[in-house]
Scaffold this active site. Sequence first.
Site, mmCIF file in Angstrom:
data_model
loop_
_atom_site.group_PDB
_atom_site.id
_atom_site.type_symbol
_atom_site.label_atom_id
_atom_site.label_comp_id
_atom_site.label_asym_id
_atom_site.label_seq_id
_atom_site.Cartn_x
_atom_site.Cartn_y
_atom_site.Cartn_z
ATOM 1 N N MET A 240 -11.815 -5.943 4.973
ATOM 2 C CA MET A 240 -11.045 -5.017 5.813
ATOM 3 C C MET A 240 -10.801 -5.654 7.181
ATOM 4 O O MET A 240 -11.734 -6.071 7.864
ATOM 5 C CB MET A 240 -11.802 -3.701 5.996
ATOM 6 C CG MET A 240 -11.880 -2.824 4.755
ATOM 7 S SD MET A 240 -10.292 -2.470 3.978
ATOM 8 C CE MET A 240 -9.431 -1.606 5.300
ATOM 9 N N SER B 268 0.846 -1.195 0.000
ATOM 10 C CA SER B 268 0.000 0.000 0.000
ATOM 11 C C SER B 268 0.880 1.243 0.000
ATOM 12 O O SER B 268 1.643 1.466 0.944
ATOM 13 C CB SER B 268 -0.895 0.009 1.231
ATOM 14 O OG SER B 268 -1.439 1.305 1.398
ATOM 15 N N MET C 13 -8.983 8.113 -0.019
ATOM 16 C CA MET C 13 -9.876 8.500 1.083
ATOM 17 C C MET C 13 -10.321 9.943 0.881
ATOM 18 O O MET C 13 -9.524 10.795 0.485
ATOM 19 C CB MET C 13 -9.141 8.382 2.415
ATOM 20 C CG MET C 13 -8.495 7.020 2.643
ATOM 21 S SD MET C 13 -7.784 6.901 4.285
ATOM 22 C CE MET C 13 -6.864 5.351 4.123
ATOM 23 N N MET D 144 -12.154 4.458 -0.704
ATOM 24 C CA MET D 144 -12.866 4.655 0.573
ATOM 25 C C MET D 144 -13.518 6.023 0.503
ATOM 26 O O MET D 144 -13.124 6.971 1.183
ATOM 27 C CB MET D 144 -11.865 4.544 1.737
ATOM 28 C CG MET D 144 -11.412 3.099 1.962
ATOM 29 S SD MET D 144 -9.891 3.001 2.904
ATOM 30 C CE MET D 144 -8.693 3.216 1.588
ATOM 31 N N GLY E 51 -9.304 3.895 7.073
ATOM 32 C CA GLY E 51 -9.000 5.297 7.371
ATOM 33 C C GLY E 51 -7.524 5.570 7.593
ATOM 34 O O GLY E 51 -7.028 6.617 7.203
ATOM 35 N N ASP F 259 -6.891 -6.530 3.986
ATOM 36 C CA ASP F 259 -6.230 -5.221 4.075
ATOM 37 C C ASP F 259 -6.320 -4.689 5.498
ATOM 38 O O ASP F 259 -7.412 -4.495 6.025
ATOM 39 C CB ASP F 259 -6.947 -4.275 3.098
ATOM 40 C CG ASP F 259 -6.342 -2.885 3.020
ATOM 41 O OD1 ASP F 259 -5.280 -2.643 3.621
ATOM 42 O OD2 ASP F 259 -6.964 -2.042 2.334
ATOM 43 N N GLY F 260 -5.147 -4.447 6.098
ATOM 44 C CA GLY F 260 -5.084 -3.798 7.412
ATOM 45 C C GLY F 260 -4.382 -4.653 8.449
ATOM 46 O O GLY F 260 -4.779 -5.783 8.721
ATOM 47 N N GLY F 261 -3.283 -4.118 8.988
ATOM 48 C CA GLY F 261 -2.578 -4.819 10.055
ATOM 49 C C GLY F 261 -1.883 -6.095 9.610
ATOM 50 O O GLY F 261 -1.678 -7.004 10.419
ATOM 51 N N GLY G 34 -3.320 3.792 8.059
ATOM 52 C CA GLY G 34 -2.381 2.680 8.109
ATOM 53 C C GLY G 34 -1.920 2.470 9.544
ATOM 54 O O GLY G 34 -2.211 3.272 10.441
ATOM 55 N N ASP H 245 -4.719 3.629 -1.843
ATOM 56 C CA ASP H 245 -5.787 3.920 -0.879
ATOM 57 C C ASP H 245 -6.315 5.334 -1.075
ATOM 58 O O ASP H 245 -5.639 6.312 -0.770
ATOM 59 C CB ASP H 245 -5.255 3.772 0.548
ATOM 60 C CG ASP H 245 -5.152 2.311 0.955
ATOM 61 O OD1 ASP H 245 -6.125 1.570 0.736
ATOM 62 O OD2 ASP H 245 -4.096 1.917 1.484
ATOM 63 N N HIS I 32 -8.294 1.205 -4.172
ATOM 64 C CA HIS I 32 -9.257 0.966 -3.095
ATOM 65 C C HIS I 32 -9.933 2.288 -2.754
ATOM 66 O O HIS I 32 -9.327 3.157 -2.129
ATOM 67 C CB HIS I 32 -8.487 0.387 -1.885
ATOM 68 C CG HIS I 32 -9.323 0.154 -0.679
ATOM 69 N ND1 HIS I 32 -8.770 -0.087 0.566
ATOM 70 C CD2 HIS I 32 -10.671 0.102 -0.502
ATOM 71 C CE1 HIS I 32 -9.732 -0.269 1.454
ATOM 72 N NE2 HIS I 32 -10.898 -0.156 0.835
ATOM 73 N N GLY J 255 1.001 -2.130 4.153
ATOM 74 C CA GLY J 255 1.615 -0.805 4.055
ATOM 75 C C GLY J 255 2.806 -0.697 4.973
ATOM 76 O O GLY J 255 3.968 -0.792 4.547
ATOM 77 N N HIS K 24 -1.237 -1.296 -4.225
ATOM 78 C CA HIS K 24 -2.503 -0.920 -3.592
ATOM 79 C C HIS K 24 -2.542 0.591 -3.364
ATOM 80 O O HIS K 24 -1.633 1.165 -2.758
ATOM 81 C CB HIS K 24 -2.628 -1.675 -2.266
ATOM 82 C CG HIS K 24 -3.975 -1.563 -1.637
ATOM 83 N ND1 HIS K 24 -5.075 -2.277 -2.079
ATOM 84 C CD2 HIS K 24 -4.404 -0.829 -0.586
ATOM 85 C CE1 HIS K 24 -6.118 -1.990 -1.320
ATOM 86 N NE2 HIS K 24 -5.749 -1.102 -0.410
HETATM 87 C C1 DX5 Z 1 -6.595 1.386 5.606
HETATM 88 C C2 DX5 Z 1 -6.071 1.145 4.205
HETATM 89 C C3 DX5 Z 1 -4.956 0.168 4.175
HETATM 90 C C4 DX5 Z 1 -3.711 0.607 4.863
HETATM 91 C C5 DX5 Z 1 -2.985 -0.615 5.353
HETATM 92 O O1 DX5 Z 1 -7.746 2.154 5.542
HETATM 93 O O2 DX5 Z 1 -7.103 0.641 3.386
HETATM 94 O O3 DX5 Z 1 -4.658 -0.242 2.853
HETATM 95 O O4 DX5 Z 1 -2.858 1.357 4.040
HETATM 96 O O5 DX5 Z 1 -1.973 -0.181 6.154
HETATM 97 P P1 DX5 Z 1 -1.214 -1.160 7.154
HETATM 98 O O6 DX5 Z 1 -0.654 -2.283 6.354
HETATM 99 O O7 DX5 Z 1 -0.183 -0.264 7.729
HETATM 100 O O8 DX5 Z 1 -2.223 -1.628 8.164
HETATM 101 ZN ZN ZN Z 2 -6.643 -0.283 1.346
#
Ligand code: DX5
Ligand code: ZN
Length: 214
Positions: free
Chosen positions: A135, A6, A35, A66, A140, A173-175, A142, A33, A64, A195, A31
């Site tokens: 998700m 990401s 927002m 959002m 929102g 996606d996430g963590g 990273g 993101d 992606h 990310g 990826h």
């Molecule tokens: C969160 C994003 C993710 C984010 C992931 O809203 O959609 O793609 O960048 O970041 P990490 O890998 O740091 O959790």
């Molecule tokens: Zn994402």
Amino acid sequence: MIVAPSILSADFSNLLQEVKEVRGYGAKFLHIDVMDGHFVPNITMGPVVYKDLKGKVDIVFDVHLMITDPLKYAKDFAVAGADYITFHYEAVKDVIGAIDAIKKLGVKVGISIKPNTAVEVLNHILPYVDLVLIMSVEPGFGGQTFMSNALDKIAYLAAQKKQYHYHYLIQVDGGINKETAFLCHNAGCEVVVAGTYIFGNNDRQAAIKGLLAL
Ligand code: DX5
Ligand code: ZN
């Protein structure tokens, strides 16, 4: 496993080199993101940020969205070079209509759900999408902690895919780090977004290699 770094966590002053680097280590998806400060409490980037990368790196542009009104902007993201455009189930009333409209732009289409949305709401949508994004954090930002309720959703999607011969890719996606990616892989996940774990890593090559090996 397909690895999708990401760019939210990349160095934007050096974006082309950052993307070339992760591509060189074997990441096949990029990826992106998006927002809008409305659907999620953060503002990131529009199509202008990646349009000039297109053609300079051979990587799949995985956008992606959002944002509250994905249909209003989908064309701009397609024209800028998106290969996949994923939008949120929670953002749109006529989800099937939105899927059709985005497909007509000549891109692949994905649907995403937030952590508090049940995966079963997607049942009637699954035949029509190219990607389903689960998700594993509240969208929102990273750098958040993986929520393990994503695992059951991934397993459900994998079972549905097998039973009905659906063609979508299952993405999380996430963590994501080596440990959480391992759990997702075991549940049936095919694409991991990461990310912080990649761009924040002292050894990005080893980080990507570890994910690719799953
Ligand atoms: C969160 C994003 C993710 C984010 C992931 O809203 O959609 O793609 O960048 O970041 P990490 O890998 O740091 O959790
Ligand atoms: Zn994402």
